[in-house]
Structure formats: C-alpha cells, structure tokens
Motif scaffolding. Sequence first.
Motif, PDB file in Angstrom:
ATOM      1  N   SER A 156       0.841  -1.213   0.000  1.00  0.00           N
ATOM      2  CA  SER A 156       0.000   0.000   0.000  1.00  0.00           C
ATOM      3  C   SER A 156       0.862   1.243   0.000  1.00  0.00           C
ATOM      4  O   SER A 156       0.453   2.303  -0.447  1.00  0.00           O
ATOM      5  N   PHE A 157       2.063   1.077   0.592  1.00  0.00           N
ATOM      6  CA  PHE A 157       3.061   2.145   0.755  1.00  0.00           C
ATOM      7  C   PHE A 157       4.333   1.420   1.164  1.00  0.00           C
ATOM      8  O   PHE A 157       4.275   0.256   1.568  1.00  0.00           O
ATOM      9  N   PRO A 158       5.507   2.059   1.082  1.00  0.00           N
ATOM     10  CA  PRO A 158       6.735   1.357   1.472  1.00  0.00           C
ATOM     11  C   PRO A 158       6.677   0.976   2.952  1.00  0.00           C
ATOM     12  O   PRO A 158       6.141   1.756   3.753  1.00  0.00           O
ATOM     13  N   VAL A 213       6.838  -1.194  13.008  1.00  0.00           N
ATOM     14  CA  VAL A 213       6.669  -1.813  11.691  1.00  0.00           C
ATOM     15  C   VAL A 213       5.276  -1.418  11.208  1.00  0.00           C
ATOM     16  O   VAL A 213       4.269  -1.869  11.755  1.00  0.00           O
ATOM     17  N   ASP A 214       5.211  -0.535  10.222  1.00  0.00           N
ATOM     18  CA  ASP A 214       3.928  -0.020   9.712  1.00  0.00           C
ATOM     19  C   ASP A 214       3.851  -0.382   8.230  1.00  0.00           C
ATOM     20  O   ASP A 214       4.652   0.113   7.428  1.00  0.00           O
ATOM     21  N   VAL A 215       2.929  -1.278   7.896  1.00  0.00           N
ATOM     22  CA  VAL A 215       2.891  -1.853   6.547  1.00  0.00           C
ATOM     23  C   VAL A 215       1.449  -1.957   6.052  1.00  0.00           C
ATOM     24  O   VAL A 215       0.499  -1.760   6.816  1.00  0.00           O
ATOM     25  N   SER A 233      -4.844  -2.095   2.986  1.00  0.00           N
ATOM     26  CA  SER A 233      -4.749  -2.249   4.438  1.00  0.00           C
ATOM     27  C   SER A 233      -3.609  -1.383   4.922  1.00  0.00           C
ATOM     28  O   SER A 233      -2.730  -1.004   4.145  1.00  0.00           O
ATOM     29  N   ASP A 234      -3.643  -1.073   6.219  1.00  0.00           N
ATOM     30  CA  ASP A 234      -2.659  -0.194   6.859  1.00  0.00           C
ATOM     31  C   ASP A 234      -2.609  -0.648   8.318  1.00  0.00           C
ATOM     32  O   ASP A 234      -3.609  -0.540   9.030  1.00  0.00           O
ATOM     33  N   THR A 235      -1.466  -1.221   8.746  1.00  0.00           N
ATOM     34  CA  THR A 235      -1.412  -1.826  10.081  1.00  0.00           C
ATOM     35  C   THR A 235       0.000  -1.723  10.649  1.00  0.00           C
ATOM     36  O   THR A 235       0.974  -1.751   9.899  1.00  0.00           O
ATOM     37  N   ALA A 236       0.079  -1.563  11.961  1.00  0.00           N
ATOM     38  CA  ALA A 236       1.390  -1.361  12.582  1.00  0.00           C
ATOM     39  C   ALA A 236       1.455  -2.040  13.939  1.00  0.00           C
ATOM     40  O   ALA A 236       0.440  -2.258  14.605  1.00  0.00           O
ATOM     41  N   ILE A 274      -7.258   3.015  12.622  1.00  0.00           N
ATOM     42  CA  ILE A 274      -7.067   3.661  13.921  1.00  0.00           C
ATOM     43  C   ILE A 274      -5.626   3.413  14.319  1.00  0.00           C
ATOM     44  O   ILE A 274      -5.149   2.273  14.235  1.00  0.00           O
ATOM     45  N   GLU A 275      -4.893   4.476  14.707  1.00  0.00           N
ATOM     46  CA  GLU A 275      -3.473   4.302  14.971  1.00  0.00           C
ATOM     47  C   GLU A 275      -2.959   5.184  16.105  1.00  0.00           C
ATOM     48  O   GLU A 275      -2.422   6.252  15.880  1.00  0.00           O
ATOM     49  N   PRO A 276      -3.124   4.695  17.354  1.00  0.00           N
ATOM     50  CA  PRO A 276      -2.552   5.437  18.472  1.00  0.00           C
ATOM     51  C   PRO A 276      -1.031   5.462  18.427  1.00  0.00           C
ATOM     52  O   PRO A 276      -0.394   4.456  18.075  1.00  0.00           O
ATOM     53  N   ALA A 316       5.985   4.891  20.283  1.00  0.00           N
ATOM     54  CA  ALA A 316       5.414   3.582  19.922  1.00  0.00           C
ATOM     55  C   ALA A 316       4.119   3.796  19.146  1.00  0.00           C
ATOM     56  O   ALA A 316       3.458   4.834  19.302  1.00  0.00           O
ATOM     57  N   GLN A 317       3.759   2.817  18.324  1.00  0.00           N
ATOM     58  CA  GLN A 317       2.553   2.916  17.484  1.00  0.00           C
ATOM     59  C   GLN A 317       1.952   1.534  17.277  1.00  0.00           C
ATOM     60  O   GLN A 317       2.678   0.549  17.094  1.00  0.00           O
ATOM     61  N   PHE A 318       0.615   1.463  17.307  1.00  0.00           N
ATOM     62  CA  PHE A 318      -0.104   0.265  16.856  1.00  0.00           C
ATOM     63  C   PHE A 318      -1.223   0.715  15.931  1.00  0.00           C
ATOM     64  O   PHE A 318      -1.759   1.816  16.103  1.00  0.00           O
ATOM     65  N   GLU A 319      -1.587  -0.125  14.975  1.00  0.00           N
ATOM     66  CA  GLU A 319      -2.612   0.288  14.004  1.00  0.00           C
ATOM     67  C   GLU A 319      -3.342  -0.920  13.419  1.00  0.00           C
ATOM     68  O   GLU A 319      -2.733  -1.950  13.136  1.00  0.00           O
ATOM     69  N   HIS A 320      -4.651  -0.746  13.249  1.00  0.00           N
ATOM     70  CA  HIS A 320      -5.455  -1.731  12.515  1.00  0.00           C
ATOM     71  C   HIS A 320      -6.328  -1.026  11.486  1.00  0.00           C
ATOM     72  O   HIS A 320      -6.685   0.147  11.668  1.00  0.00           O
TER      73      HIS A 320
END
Length: 296
Positions: free
Chosen positions: A52-54, A84-86, A95-98, A188-190, A278-282
């Motif tokens: 989706s992006f590098p 790791v955001d991919v 998709s966009d998740t980290a 959502i990505e806090p 730090a980051q998490f994402e779904h």
Amino acid sequence: MEDKEKEKWLLAGKIGKEARELGISLAKPGTSLLSIARTIENKITEAGGRPSFPPNLSVNQVAAHYTPKFNDTTTLKVGDILKVDVGASIDGFLSDTAATVVVGGEENVLVKATREALEDAIKIVNPGIRINEISQVIEKRIRSYSLSPIVNLGGHGLKRYEIHEGDFIPNATTNSSKILRSEGAIAIEPFATTGGGYVIDSSDVQILMFNGGKAPRSKLGRDILDFIKMEYHTLPFAKRWIMEKFGPFSELEIKNLVLSGALYEFNVLKEKDNGIVAQFEHTILFDKGEVTVTTL
Ligand code: MN
Ligand code: MN
C-alpha cells in the motif's frame, strides 16, 4: 458494498497482517532495516498484493515515514523501539497496520500503553460513532501510564488507491462533534511517547507520492513519472525503489519532479522533544452495519 469489493478489502487486510507479523519477527539485533523491508515487500508480492506504501520502519524518536534509503546500512540494536507499519493493496483496496517491538527485549510500558490504547479503541468502534469518543479512550489509556499521546498524528479513512482520505481520528480529545463514516474503511493508529506528544518534519524524505501536474521536460523525468503512475498510481512509494530501477542518478530527477509539483514528499516525522515513540494500528471495515478488523 459488493461482495467482490469486500473480498479485496479482506484479502488486503490478511496480507497486511502477515507482513506486519513477519516484520516484527525479523526485528533482531544486528538485522538491517533494508533486509527487513525487502523481505516484507517480497512477502506481500508473493501473496498476490502490492505494498500500500513502502514498509515504514521507524526507530526510537522517529515516529513515522522512514523507509530504508538506497543502500541503507542501518542495523537494529538491543533496546531499539521499532515500529513496523505496513499494508497491502489488492487492486487498490488497501490495508494499513502497525505494531511496535523492543528489539532483543520484552514489551515495555510505552509499548504496552499504545497496544492497549488500540485495543480500547477497537472495543468501542462502530459505524457512525462520534470520532471524539475514540480519541478519548486512546488518550485516557496512554495518560494512565503517565505517557503522552501524539496529538498531531491519528487514524484516517481509506479509499481505493487513497491511503489517507476523509475522516481524521485524533489520538487526543478535541472539541469536534464529527461522526465517523458508517460505510467503508478506516484505520485507527494510536501513537504514544515519553516526550510532549507532538511530531515535527525532519529534512529527510524517503517516501513520495504522485501529485499530478504537467509532463517534465527531461526524458528521464518523463520515464520516471510514467513508471510511478503505472506502478503505484496515487499510492506512496520509496525513493529507493526508483533509484534501484533507474539508477542512483535518478535521485536528482526525483528532486526536480518535487520542485515542479509532480511529486509530493512525506518528511520523516520525529518527536519534537526527542521522546521515544510507539505505534499500533489496525484497518477496520464497515459494511451494512457489520464491523470487521481486517488486520487482526
Ligand atoms: Mn500505517
Ligand atoms: Mn495509517
């Protein structure tokens, strides 16, 4: 939403999740960021998707938008905080998740707080919810650990071939009474930090995106732009990908394309107080009232 479209959102989510988990599993002391990025990119392609992006592999005070540069030699060290955001694209459905990992160590309070903030947000997310309710639970969880949410980063809508579109979901409470979309995809990505909670642009740029405009004068410029439009459409791409295809001299041509307005640059984002981030994402899909976390 048509079944065919939904299948593509779900497959993009599944591949994104696998790419994220692969990236986290490779985050060992001594491993190079470039090898992790390439392994993730190959995994996504082999699964039938495109990035989706590098892959964003941001370390410590760097919050986002770092992907390894051409011939990058950076290796991970014990104690590094790696995000790791991919994401994967299936025919433009994204998709966009980290996730964040402590390299060579156990989860620390910063990582725990951010992970729990995303879990809290996922528990309450619903089509048509007030966006501020999501912001509130994220901020509350992060502050309960005496850490700061990054207030100028947040979740967003996704559309076909558009990674950031429509809704913005701040990581801290606002006065907004805006309602979240009730159909389609969001992320959502806090982000949490030991600093004050604000990111600033650094001068480094490794990720760019097609931005329109007229054809460049030089043959190389036109060739590069044609390649970008065909391969990446309106999705972000890595400077390294262009330099690997067209040679190291193409970096100058990329700069010209930025100056002419044909390409948009994503600056590497750093925490302004040099806080660790730090980051998490779904990615979450709403379809006729049904809520699916596609990257879970
Ligand atoms: Mn992301
Ligand atoms: Mn995102």
